[in-house]
Scaffold this active site. Sequence first.
Site, PDB file in Angstrom:
ATOM      1  N   ASP A 117       0.834  -1.318   0.031  1.00  0.00           N
ATOM      2  CA  ASP A 117      -0.103   0.184  -0.087  1.00  0.00           C
ATOM      3  C   ASP A 117       0.845   1.263   0.000  1.00  0.00           C
ATOM      4  O   ASP A 117       2.237   1.247  -0.007  1.00  0.00           O
ATOM      5  CB  ASP A 117      -1.000   0.085   1.140  1.00  0.00           C
ATOM      6  CG  ASP A 117      -0.256  -0.438   2.442  1.00  0.00           C
ATOM      7  OD1 ASP A 117       0.550   0.493   2.974  1.00  0.00           O
ATOM      8  OD2 ASP A 117      -0.572  -1.199   3.398  1.00  0.00           O
ATOM      9  N   LYS A 139      -4.342   1.159   0.901  1.00  0.00           N
ATOM     10  CA  LYS A 139      -4.368   1.800   2.117  1.00  0.00           C
ATOM     11  C   LYS A 139      -3.599   3.168   2.112  1.00  0.00           C
ATOM     12  O   LYS A 139      -2.458   3.382   1.583  1.00  0.00           O
ATOM     13  CB  LYS A 139      -3.679   1.156   3.424  1.00  0.00           C
ATOM     14  CG  LYS A 139      -4.538   0.148   3.684  1.00  0.00           C
ATOM     15  CD  LYS A 139      -4.137  -0.570   5.105  1.00  0.00           C
ATOM     16  CE  LYS A 139      -4.955  -1.498   5.595  1.00  0.00           C
ATOM     17  NZ  LYS A 139      -4.614  -1.884   7.061  1.00  0.00           N
ATOM     18  N   MET A 250      -0.160   9.609  12.921  1.00  0.00           N
ATOM     19  CA  MET A 250      -1.527   9.906  12.421  1.00  0.00           C
ATOM     20  C   MET A 250      -2.253  10.628  13.414  1.00  0.00           C
ATOM     21  O   MET A 250      -3.412  10.597  13.441  1.00  0.00           O
ATOM     22  CB  MET A 250      -2.321   8.511  12.198  1.00  0.00           C
ATOM     23  CG  MET A 250      -1.390   7.575  11.451  1.00  0.00           C
ATOM     24  SD  MET A 250      -2.325   5.732  11.477  1.00  0.00           S
ATOM     25  CE  MET A 250      -1.864   5.402  13.243  1.00  0.00           C
TER      26      MET A 250
END
Length: 340
Positions: A117, A139, A250
């Site tokens: 990903d 992703k 994140m």
Amino acid sequence: MDLTGATVLVAGAPEAARRAVRRYRSAGATVRTVQTPADYRSVLLGRVVLVALVEDGDPGWERLVADCRTCTVLLIRESAAAPGGRVTLVGGGPGPEDLLTARALDALREADVVFYDRLGPHRGLKRLTGGAELVDVGKRPGHHAVPQHEIERLLVEAALEGQHVVRLKGGDPFVFGRGGEEVAACVRAGVEVSVVPGVTSAVSVPAAAGIPVTHRGVSHLFTVVSGHAPLTDAEHRHLAGLGGTIVVLMGVGTLPQLVAGLSAAGMDTTTPVAVVERGWSDSQRTTVSDLASVITDAATARCASPAVLVIGDVVRQAYGGQCADPLAGIIRAVGGAPLQ
């Protein structure tokens, strides 16, 4: 290696020879195969420019070797492919290929199929794998084109078909990478599975910005937190009371909640905060502020994922303390270059 238009003969049992067959086809060659010495005929060498003899444990290839010598056909010996029917979870590190570990590179070379990903180093996969099937599972932050349960199904299904499956992830598979879930899926299905650790972005991205997560006399511990969802009040109190360095992965999307929670839990609002975007890329950028001002400064700088947040006095240690003064300004570093 460009063998476009050339004919290559690969000799060896199919399981042992599958890596060589894949690699030469990927290089553009027309590949002939012969599986056992009993199947070999001299006519198979017609127009062949290269013979790859795979070490499959069969000692009976002397006639092929002699014919290559007589016909002056180049012969090379190759090791057998690793056994299939298994899954290897590979940590790809923070992005650059030269931060892949030696074992990660070995796993990619041996792979029959790679599920990857955007979060892992994927641009050079065709070269690194030598012709493995490459499957993009899509992703990226906040968007999973292929759901996690479907990725797990694909891994298991390919392994049960006899393939060596590599699941390539960014960072380390077991640091917010859902690697544990994929291992559990393989174990439930009776599939052999192994893990190749990777360089986690929790340490490497701050390092790219010159920020040590620990520093003698400043911080002797660091906590890694997922910013995917807002933390609870209890978690904010725990982090604020623990001290040391907080690294948030994140965390751009939940930055307002994080700042509010840490402030309400008593963290000093002059605590330095760094937002390191796109770590280890040519467009890497670091925004340095403090807890009181980081929301405004991050908005002004248009900070966006992927990014790593570093909260704590270690931010002042960036590049030997060059960040000691400008804690309310925006500092930009490209490719990890020293801050000016």
